[in-house]
Scaffold this active site. Sequence first.
Site, PDB file in Angstrom:
ATOM      1  CE  LYS A   1      -4.359  -1.866   1.653  1.00 19.71           C
ATOM      2  NZ  LYS A   1      -5.610  -2.188   2.538  1.00 19.71           N
TER       3      LYS A   1
ATOM      4  CE  LYS B   1     -11.264  -1.070   0.602  1.00 18.67           C
ATOM      5  NZ  LYS B   1     -10.581  -2.211   1.145  1.00 18.67           N
TER       6      LYS B   1
ATOM      7  CE  LYS C   1      -6.199  -8.535  -1.020  1.00 21.83           C
ATOM      8  NZ  LYS C   1      -6.513  -8.090   0.203  1.00 21.83           N
TER       9      LYS C   1
HETATM   10  N1  AQP Z   1     -10.079 -11.787  -2.093  1.00 18.44           N
HETATM   11  C1  AQP Z   1     -10.103 -12.151  -0.895  1.00 18.44           C
HETATM   12  N2  AQP Z   1     -10.265 -13.394  -0.560  1.00 18.44           N
HETATM   13  C2  AQP Z   1     -10.443 -14.083   0.735  1.00 18.44           C
HETATM   14  N3  AQP Z   1     -10.562 -13.157   1.855  1.00 18.44           N
HETATM   15  C3  AQP Z   1     -10.466 -12.061   1.526  1.00 18.44           C
HETATM   16  N4  AQP Z   1     -10.476 -10.943   2.310  1.00 18.44           N
HETATM   17  C4  AQP Z   1     -10.125  -9.439   1.729  1.00 18.44           C
HETATM   18  N5  AQP Z   1     -10.137  -9.814   0.254  1.00 18.44           N
HETATM   19  C5  AQP Z   1     -10.018 -11.363   0.322  1.00 18.44           C
HETATM   20  C6  AQP Z   1     -10.682 -10.788   3.866  1.00 18.44           C
HETATM   21  O1  AQP Z   1     -11.782  -9.837   4.127  1.00 18.44           O
HETATM   22  C7  AQP Z   1     -11.777  -9.527   5.336  1.00 18.44           C
HETATM   23  C8  AQP Z   1     -11.737  -7.868   5.454  1.00 18.44           C
HETATM   24  O2  AQP Z   1     -10.595  -7.452   5.015  1.00 18.44           O
HETATM   25  P1  AQP Z   1     -10.225  -5.768   4.865  1.00 18.44           P
HETATM   26  O3  AQP Z   1     -11.254  -5.147   6.058  1.00 18.44           O
HETATM   27  O4  AQP Z   1      -8.748  -5.664   4.792  1.00 18.44           O
HETATM   28  O5  AQP Z   1     -11.021  -5.548   3.780  1.00 18.44           O
HETATM   29  P2  AQP Z   1     -10.776  -4.665   2.564  1.00 18.44           P
HETATM   30  O6  AQP Z   1      -9.867  -3.581   2.758  1.00 18.44           O
HETATM   31  O7  AQP Z   1     -12.137  -4.614   1.708  1.00 18.44           O
HETATM   32  O8  AQP Z   1      -9.800  -5.811   1.493  1.00 18.44           O
HETATM   33  P3  AQP Z   1      -9.237  -5.371   0.204  1.00 18.44           P
HETATM   34  O9  AQP Z   1     -10.440  -5.373  -0.702  1.00 18.44           O
HETATM   35  O10 AQP Z   1      -8.301  -6.504  -0.055  1.00 18.44           O
HETATM   36  O11 AQP Z   1      -8.798  -3.974   0.500  1.00 18.44           O
HETATM   37  P4  AQP Z   1      -7.550  -3.085  -0.219  1.00 18.44           P
HETATM   38  O12 AQP Z   1      -7.893  -3.158  -1.725  1.00 18.44           O
HETATM   39  O13 AQP Z   1      -7.698  -2.003   0.384  1.00 18.44           O
HETATM   40  O14 AQP Z   1      -6.441  -4.319   0.028  1.00 18.44           O
HETATM   41  C9  AQP Z   1     -10.102  -9.941   5.837  1.00 18.44           C
HETATM   42  O15 AQP Z   1     -10.431 -11.067   6.806  1.00 18.44           O
HETATM   43  C10 AQP Z   1      -9.709 -10.195   4.581  1.00 18.44           C
HETATM   44  O16 AQP Z   1      -8.660 -11.309   4.790  1.00 18.44           O
END
Ligand code: AQP
Length: 339
Positions: free
Chosen positions: A122, A206, A203
Site C-alpha cells: 500500500k 476493492k 487477489k
Molecule cells: N480476495 C479475498 N479473498 C479472501 N478473503 C479476503 N479478504 C479480503 N479480500 C479477500 C478478507 O476480508 C476481510 C476484510 O478485509 P479488509 O477489511 O482488509 O477488507 P478490504 O480492505 O476490503 O480488503 P481489500 O479489498 O483487499 O482492500 P484493499 O484493496 O484496500 O487491499 C479480511 O479477513 C480479509 O482477509
Amino acid sequence: MTDSAAPAPTRPRSLSGIQATSDSLHLGNYIGALQQFVAQQETHDAFFFIANMHAITVDQDPAQLRERTLRTAAQFIGAGLDPQRSTLYVQSHIPAHTQLGWILECTTGLGEAMRMTQFKDKSGKNEHVSLGLLTYPALMAADILLYQADVVPVGEDQRQHLELTRNLAERFNHRYGQTFTVPEAHILKATAKVYDLQDPTAKMSKSAKTPAGLIEILDDEKTLTKKIKSAVTDTGTEVTYDPHAKPGVSNLLTIHSALSGRSIEELVSEFEGKMYGHLKVAVAEVVVETLRPLRTRTLELLDDPAELSRVLDAGADAASAVAQRTIEQVFERVGFLHR
Ligand code: AQP
C-alpha cells in the site's frame, strides 16, 4: 454479579473485523471472512466489528465513511449475523482500542512493522503514506487482544498481521505476566483467497484494476451475471482444478464450492466434458441465489438507519464491558498511575 463471580464463557471466543471502505463488500470479503463469521456465531462467543479507524489509514471522505460504516453493519446483518447472538460494534465506539493500540505500538519494532507486506504494497501505491498505515497492525493486534479472542477468522492476506499479533501478545505476557490470550488465525484453506475475475492471479480487492474483476455483494443480479460470464478463463477447454495452470477456472470452482457447499471434486466431475461457459452459468446462478436474500435484507436495513444505530450502540455497550476489563489490567501491568 461481580466480575470474579461471572461464569467463565463456555465457548471459545471468535473475533474479527472488516473495514468500512466501500459501499459494498466484495465476494472475497464474503467468502474469506463474513461467511465464516456467520458460521462461527453458532459455535463461538462471537465479536465482530466494523473497522472504521483502520479505514482512515488512507484518505476518506467523512460523510462517506459514516455512511459506509452503517452500510457495512447492514451487510453483516444482511449476511446472517444476528445481533442477539453476536456482539456487533463499531471500532471507534470503544476508546480502549486506541489506548491498547498505543501500548502495542511501543511494543512493536520499527523493522517489524516495516516488514509487513500490506504496508509495503500500500505504501508503494499511495503518494502520501500516513504513519497510521505503518502502525495499523499494532491497532489490529489491539482489536483482537482486548477481547481475549481465541480465534480470528480472516482471509489469507491477514496471516502475517495475525502472526504479529501473536508475537506481540507473547512478548507482552513474557514481559509483564500473563495478560493476553494468544489467538489462532482461522483461515479456511480452500477459500483463503478469492481472485479477481479479470486477473485471476491477483487477489479480489476493492482496489481492483477494473470493476469487472470485482464482485460486489450488493451488485444487482444482471451485473453479477454479466461479470461472471465475462470472467477470464484459461487456455484449453477442460474444467479442471489447477490453480497454477488454470487460475481462472480454479477461481470459479472455488467460488462455486464455497457458496454451494459442494466439493471441488464433485463439481469437476459434474462439468466433465462440458465447456467453460457451462461452469460460468452455474457459478452465476449460485452467486445470484446466495446474494439475493443478503441484498434484499441489507437494503431493508438501510431504510432504517436509526434501528441500525441502536443495534450498534447495544453492541458497543457489550463490547466495552469486555474491553474495559482488559485495558484496566494492561494499565496496571505497564505501570500507569490510577486516577
Ligand atoms: N480476495 C479475498 N479473498 C479472501 N478473503 C479476503 N479478504 C479480503 N479480500 C479477500 C478478507 O476480508 C476481510 C476484510 O478485509 P479488509 O477489511 O482488509 O477488507 P478490504 O480492505 O476490503 O480488503 P481489500 O479489498 O483487499 O482492500 P484493499 O484493496 O484496500 O487491499 C479480511 O479477513 C480479509 O482477509
